[in-house]
Design an enzyme around this catalytic site. Structure first.
Site, PDB file in Angstrom:
ATOM      1  N   ASN A  27      -4.757   6.051  -7.321  1.00 22.42           N
ATOM      2  CA  ASN A  27      -5.320   7.410  -7.252  1.00 22.42           C
ATOM      3  C   ASN A  27      -4.347   8.445  -7.804  1.00 22.42           C
ATOM      4  O   ASN A  27      -4.007   9.428  -7.162  1.00 22.42           O
ATOM      5  CB  ASN A  27      -5.702   7.761  -5.804  1.00 22.42           C
ATOM      6  CG  ASN A  27      -4.514   7.812  -4.877  1.00 22.42           C
ATOM      7  OD1 ASN A  27      -3.552   7.068  -5.055  1.00 22.42           O
ATOM      8  ND2 ASN A  27      -4.559   8.691  -3.898  1.00 22.42           N
ATOM      9  N   HIS A  80       1.739   5.184  -2.294  1.00 22.44           N
ATOM     10  CA  HIS A  80       1.337   6.166  -3.308  1.00 22.44           C
ATOM     11  C   HIS A  80       2.605   6.801  -3.867  1.00 22.44           C
ATOM     12  O   HIS A  80       3.312   7.474  -3.131  1.00 22.44           O
ATOM     13  CB  HIS A  80       0.453   7.249  -2.680  1.00 22.44           C
ATOM     14  CG  HIS A  80      -0.775   6.699  -2.030  1.00 22.44           C
ATOM     15  ND1 HIS A  80      -1.967   6.567  -2.682  1.00 22.44           N
ATOM     16  CD2 HIS A  80      -0.984   6.215  -0.777  1.00 22.44           C
ATOM     17  CE1 HIS A  80      -2.871   6.030  -1.864  1.00 22.44           C
ATOM     18  NE2 HIS A  80      -2.291   5.809  -0.697  1.00 22.44           N
ATOM     19  N   HIS A 124       0.838  -1.207   0.000  1.00 19.23           N
ATOM     20  CA  HIS A 124       0.000   0.000   0.000  1.00 19.23           C
ATOM     21  C   HIS A 124       0.870   1.253   0.000  1.00 19.23           C
ATOM     22  O   HIS A 124       1.332   1.708   1.042  1.00 19.23           O
ATOM     23  CB  HIS A 124      -0.918  -0.008   1.231  1.00 19.23           C
ATOM     24  CG  HIS A 124      -1.997   1.026   1.195  1.00 19.23           C
ATOM     25  ND1 HIS A 124      -3.202   0.849   1.835  1.00 19.23           N
ATOM     26  CD2 HIS A 124      -2.080   2.236   0.601  1.00 19.23           C
ATOM     27  CE1 HIS A 124      -3.970   1.912   1.625  1.00 19.23           C
ATOM     28  NE2 HIS A 124      -3.297   2.772   0.887  1.00 19.23           N
ATOM     29  N   ASP A 153       1.014   2.670   3.675  1.00 15.89           N
ATOM     30  CA  ASP A 153       0.169   3.771   3.177  1.00 15.89           C
ATOM     31  C   ASP A 153       1.022   5.036   2.981  1.00 15.89           C
ATOM     32  O   ASP A 153       0.594   6.156   3.287  1.00 15.89           O
ATOM     33  CB  ASP A 153      -1.017   4.043   4.106  1.00 15.89           C
ATOM     34  CG  ASP A 153      -2.079   4.925   3.444  1.00 15.89           C
ATOM     35  OD1 ASP A 153      -1.940   5.234   2.238  1.00 15.89           O
ATOM     36  OD2 ASP A 153      -3.036   5.310   4.133  1.00 15.89           O
ATOM     37  N   ASP A 178      -8.925   3.137  -3.713  1.00 24.34           N
ATOM     38  CA  ASP A 178      -8.055   3.810  -2.749  1.00 24.34           C
ATOM     39  C   ASP A 178      -8.847   4.564  -1.691  1.00 24.34           C
ATOM     40  O   ASP A 178      -9.713   3.992  -1.073  1.00 24.34           O
ATOM     41  CB  ASP A 178      -7.057   4.720  -3.469  1.00 24.34           C
ATOM     42  CG  ASP A 178      -6.070   5.280  -2.483  1.00 24.34           C
ATOM     43  OD1 ASP A 178      -5.437   4.465  -1.791  1.00 24.34           O
ATOM     44  OD2 ASP A 178      -5.962   6.503  -2.346  1.00 24.34           O
ATOM     45  N   ARG A 213       2.428   8.681  -6.742  1.00 21.20           N
ATOM     46  CA  ARG A 213       1.966   9.951  -7.342  1.00 21.20           C
ATOM     47  C   ARG A 213       2.262  10.121  -8.825  1.00 21.20           C
ATOM     48  O   ARG A 213       2.051  11.205  -9.359  1.00 21.20           O
ATOM     49  CB  ARG A 213       2.565  11.150  -6.591  1.00 21.20           C
ATOM     50  CG  ARG A 213       2.331  11.140  -5.087  1.00 21.20           C
ATOM     51  CD  ARG A 213       0.886  11.264  -4.730  1.00 21.20           C
ATOM     52  NE  ARG A 213       0.707  11.393  -3.284  1.00 21.20           N
ATOM     53  CZ  ARG A 213      -0.374  10.980  -2.631  1.00 21.20           C
ATOM     54  NH1 ARG A 213      -1.376  10.402  -3.294  1.00 21.20           N
ATOM     55  NH2 ARG A 213      -0.478  11.130  -1.331  1.00 21.20           N
TER      56      ARG A 213
END
Lengths: 430, 308
Positions: free
Chosen positions: A101, A69, A67, A311, A158, A71
Site C-alpha cells: 500500500n 509498512h 507484515h 503490522d 493490505d 512507506r
C-alpha cells in the site's frame, strides 16, 4: 548503540545457542568471520578477534516479520526502506515482508523490482508483497504471476478488504499456480461502518462508534470457506478476536490450507488502553477485550495462530495529532515487538524458545521462505537476547522515522541486545 | 484546588457528585441574577473567553455567550467549518493560534469524541466541553438536571426516561452519567438499533415500549431526531417513528398521569414531539433554556472566578 560493521573475526562466546529450525539448544560460542559463520560450538580464539560475552544470553537466528509498512515509495517522510531496516535491526528482525500500500501501489513487476533493487544494499532482506488487484481497487486482478516471478512473496490488498467474494475466490484459485499466500484484511467494511474502536462498554462510554468483533469473524469465515472450496493458500493477517480464533481452529482441524498471524499489540493490550482517546491506539483491526486477548494467546500457544507479525505502520506526528476520527490507524511495532511478546507470553506459560520460533521459523514457513541455519559457512544472521533483562521502551531510543506507538514507557522483560547480519552489527540502546 | 475538584469541565462521566451539586446550587443564585432588571455581575471582569465552534450551533453558542457576558467576561467567537479539519489542518494548528491570544478559557464544540480532552494538552487555558461529537454535552446534562431539580426539588430517586436516538446522542450520554451519579433512575427508550449494545452496564434500563416508560417516569427527556447524523434508512418513516416513539398529543391524553416533558432543542415539531405537548403545561422546555444560561454562568464562575 546503532549500526556499525566489523571485519575479521567476531566471537559470540559462552551463550546459549538456540537453533529454532532444528529445535536445538546448546551452550557454546559462535565465531564469525567477515560476515559468515566460521565455527559453531567450541570455537578457539584467533588473533585480532573482537569478543562479545554472551553469558546468560541466548544467541539465535534473526527474526522475520511478514507484515510491515516501510512507506517507500510515496511517504518517505514516515519511513523508508533504509530507516525501516534500521528499526528492524533494532527489534532483532533481519527479514521483512513489506505491504504494497505504497504510492504508487506495488501492483506490477516493475514496482516489485524497484523494492528489491532499492533494498539490495541494505543490511536487512526485504521481500515485497504484491497487490491482489490493480491499485488495490478491488476491481480486477493485478499481474500476480509477473510479480511473483519478479520476487513478490505473497499477495495482498493490505488494509483494503476484498469485499467481492468472487474476486477473492479468483485470487485464491489463481494463487495456487504460484504457491504464494493470499493475505486478505478480514473485515466486513459495512459492519465496521464508521467504527473507531472495538465495540463494547468503552465505545459506549466514549461515544466513539464501535467496530464489532463480528466485522472480522464473518469475513474470516468467508475466506476460510473459500480456501476450503478452492484449495487456495490463505493467510489471515492480524487476527484480533476470539471468534476468529475459533473459526480458524475449526478449519485447521478440517485440514484447510490456512495460516494466521497475530500482532504484539493485540497480544499485549486491551481496548481499555484507549480510555483517554489516544490516537496511537487507533488501529485496524481494533484492539479488543481482555477475553479476546486471552483467546489470541491461547490460539498462538496451541498452534491455531502460526506466527507473530508486527503490522509496523509508521505515521507522522502531525497525522496522529489530528482528532480521533481523522487520525490514521496504525502503530509502529518492530522495536517493541520482542519486549512486548516476551513479557506477555512468558507470563502466559510460553518459553523463550517458543517465542523465538513464532518470530523466525513459523513466519518463514508461512511465506515459503528458505529458513536460516546456524552452521559453518552460513551467512551471519543472528540475534543476541537477554531473556531476563528488564527494560523500559523509551521514545528517545526509537530508530524508526516515525514515533507513533502507545508502548512508550512500558516495562518489558526480555530484550534484543544485538542483531548481526553479514558484516553489520546493530547494538540496541541500553 | 479551585471551587470544583478539576480544572476543566469535559464530561459528566468522571465528574464527582459534589461538583455536580455545587454547580446546580450556584446556578440557582445566577437564576436570580437573570431575573433582575440589570442582569449582569462583575465576577469575570478582565477574563478572556473564546467560543470555539467547529460545528454549527446557534442555541448552545448563544447560551454560552450570554453567560459569559452576564459575568462581564471579554468574549470572542471563532467558528470554523468541520471540513477545514478534514482538509488536513490539525486541531493543534487552529488551537495554538487562539492560544497565542492568551485566553483564560476555551469553550469548544467539535464533531469528534475526545477532541476536547485533546485540547487540554495543547493549551493551558481552562477548557469547557460544549459538545464533542457523539461523546458528551456536559453543560446540557447539567441544565437538564437543574431543570429537573427545580421542578421536583430533588434528583435522588427521580425516574427519568430518555427517548430517541440514544446511539448518536451526546445529550443522552451526559444525562445518563449525570443522573445516575445524582441517584436518579434512568430508562432509555428508542428503536433498538439506536440504543448502544450493552448500555445497561452504565446502570440504566432499556424499554422499547414508550407507553410503559411514560407510565413509569416522573419526567421524559425527548431527544431530537437528528436526521443528519444517521445513515440512510435508519428510521423507516416519520409516521412509523411517531407511532412507536413520538410524544404525541394523543398519546399524552391517553395517559392520565402528569409527567414533565423536556427537550434539548431544537425540536422537530410533529416528529418526536407535538406542538401541543411542547407548548403545554407539562413542558419545561423554555425553563431549560434559561437554566442553560444560569448553569453555564455557574460553571464559568466556579472554574474562572475567585475561590470561595
Amino acid at each position: 548503540m546503532g549500526l556499525s560493521t566489523y571485519s575479521g573475526y567476531l566471537l559470540l562466546k559462552n551463550g546459549k545457542i538456540f537453533d529454532p529450525f532444528n529445535d536445538k539448544m546448546f551452550s557454546g560460542s559462535i565465531l564469525l568471520k567477515n560476515g559468515k559463520i566460521d565455527t559453531v560450538g567450541d570455537a578457539g580464539l584467533p588473533e585480532n578477534c573482537t569478543e562479545i560475552d554472551c553469558t546468560g544470553k541466548i544467541v539465535t537466528v534473526g527474526f522475520t516479520d511478514i507484515h510491515a509498512h516501510f512507506r517507500e515509495p510515496g511517504r518517505e517522510d514516515k519511513e523508508t526502506l533504509e530507516t525501516g531496516s534500521l528499526a528492524a535491526l533494532a527489534g532483532g528482525f533481519t527479514e521483512i515482508c513489506v505491504m504494497p500500500n505504497t504510492d504508487p501501489v506495488l501492483d506490477t513487476p516493475e514496482s516489485i523490482r524497484f523494492i528489491i533493487e532499492k533494498a539490495a544494499g541494505l543490511p536487512v532482506t526485504i521481500h515485497p508483497i504484491g497487490a491482489i488487484t490493480t491499485g488495490q481497487r478491488g476491481e480486477g486482478l493485478a499481474e500476480i504471476g509477473e510479480m511473483v516471478r519478479a520476487g513478490a512473496v505473497g499477495i495482498s490488498d493490505d488494509g483494503i478488504p476484498l469485499s467481492n467474494g468472487l474476486l477473492m475466490r479468483y485470487a485464491l484459485e489463481y494463487g495456487r499456480m504460484y504457491d504464494v499466500p493470499v493475505i486478505n484484511h478480514a473485515e466486513d467494511i459495512s459492519l465496521r461502518g464508521g467504527g473507531q474502536i472495538n465495540e463494547g462498554e468503552l465505545s459506549t462510554r466514549l461515544g466513539l462508534s464501535g467496530i464489532p468483533d463480528i466485522s472480522e469473524s464473518v469475513m474470516v469465515y468467508r475466506d476460510l470457506a473459500l480456501a476450503e472450496y478452492t484449495g487456495g493458500r490463505l493467510h489471515i493477517p492480524h487476527v484480533s478476536s476470539r471468534k476468529s480464533v475459533g473459526l480458524i481452529r475449526q478449519f485447521k482441524e478440517k485440514g484447510v490450507n490456512v495460516s494466521a498471524e497475530v500482532s504484539p499489540h493485540h497480544l499485549g493490550l486491551t481496548e481499555m488502553a484507549a480510555r483517554d482517546f489516544d490516537t496511537n491506539l487507533k488501529v485496524a483491526p481494533p484492539i479488543r477485550s481482555e477475553a479476546d486477548r486471552l483467546a489470541l494467546i491461547e490460539g498462538l500457544i496451541d498452534g491455531t495462530l502460526d506466527c507473530i507479525a508486527t503490522d509496523h505502520a509508521p505515521h507522522t506526528i502531525e497525522e496522529k495529532e489530528k482528532d480521533f476520527i481523522n487520525a490514521p490507524g496504525g502503530m509502529i511495532g518492530l522495536e517493541s515487538a520482542f519486549g512486548m511478546v516476551h513479557t506477555v507470553l512468558t507470563a502466559a506459560g510460553a518459553s523463550t524458545q517458543d517465542i523465538i520460533k513464532w518470530l523466525s521459523v513459523n513466519p518463514q514457513k508461512v511465506f515459503n521462505l528458505p529458513g536460516k541455519q546456524i552452521v559453518k559457512g552460513a551467512r551471519a544472521d543472528l540475534v543476541v537476547i537477554d531473556p531476563r533483562r528488564e527494560w523500559v521502551f523509551k521514545e528517545e531510543n526509537i530508530v524508526s522515522r516515525s514515533h507513533n506507538t502507545p508502548m512508550v514507557g512500558m516495562n518489558f522483560t526480555g530484550k534484543v541486545e544485538l542483531t548481526i547480519r553479514d558484516k553489520y552489527i546493530f547494538r540496541t540502546a541500553d | 484546588m479551585g471551587n470544583l475538584t478539576r480544572e476543566h469541565f469535559l464530561d459528566l462521566e468522571t465528574a464527582p457528585r459534589q461538583d455536580l451539586q455545587k454547580i446546580i446550587d450556584t446556578a440557582y443564585t445566577f437564576r436570580e441574577v437573570l431575573d433582575r432588571p440589570i442582569k449582569k455581575v462583575p465576577s469575570l471582569t478582565g477574563r478572556n473567553i473564546v467560543n470555539l465552534f467547529f460545528e454549527n450551533s446557534t442555541r448552545t453558542r448563544m447560551s454560552f455567550e450570554l453567560a459569559e457576558k452576564r459575568l462581564s467576561a471579554d468574549v470572542i467567537n471563532f467558528s470554523a467549518s468541520s471540513s477545514s479539519l478534514t482538509k488536513g489542518e490539525s486541531l493543534k494548528d487552529t488551537v495554538q493560534n487562539i492560544h497565542s491570544m492568551k485566553m483564560d478559557a476555551v469553550i469548544m464544540r467539535h464533531p469528534t469524541p475526545g477532541s476536547v480532552l485533546k485540547l487540554t494538552r495543547f493549551v493551558d487555558a481552562t477548557v469547557i466541553n460544549a459538545g464533542d461529537g457523539t461523546h458528551e454535552h456536559p453543560t446540557q446534562g447539567m441544565l437538564d438536571m437543574m431543570s429537573l431539580h427545580q421542578k421536583f426539588g430533588r434528583l435522588k430517586g427521580l425516574k427519568v426516561g430518555i427517548v430517541g436516538d440514544i446511539l448518536h446522542s451526546r445529550v443522552a450520554l451526559s444525562n445518563i452519567f449525570g443522573l445516575t451519579t445524582m441517584g436518579a433512575k434512568v430508562t432509555l427508550c428508542g428503536p433498538p438499533h439506536l440504543i448502544p449494545r450493552g448500555v445497561e452496564d452504565l446502570g440504566v434500563r432499556v424499554d422499547y415500549n414508550i407507553d410503559d416508560v411514560i407510565d413509569w417516569a416522573d419526567a421524559l427527556n425527548v431527544l431530537r431526531i437528528q436526521r443528519e447524523r444517521m445513515g440512510v434508512g435508519l428510521i423507516p418513516s416519520v409516521r412509523e417513528y411517531r407511532d412507536f416513539f413520538g410524544i404525541t398529543a394523543e398519546r399524552m391524553k391517553n395517559h392520565k398521569k402528569e409527567i414533565v416533558i423536556m427537550h434539548p432543542g431544537p425540536m422537530n415539531r410533529g416528529v418526536e414531539i407535538d406542538s401541543v405537548v411542547a407548548d403545554g403545561g407539562q413542558a419545561i422546555i423554555l425553563d431549560q433554556v434559561l437554566n442553560g444560561v444560569a448553569v453555564r454562568m455557574s460553571i464559568l464562575y466556579l472554574l474562572l472566578g475567585p475561590n470561595e
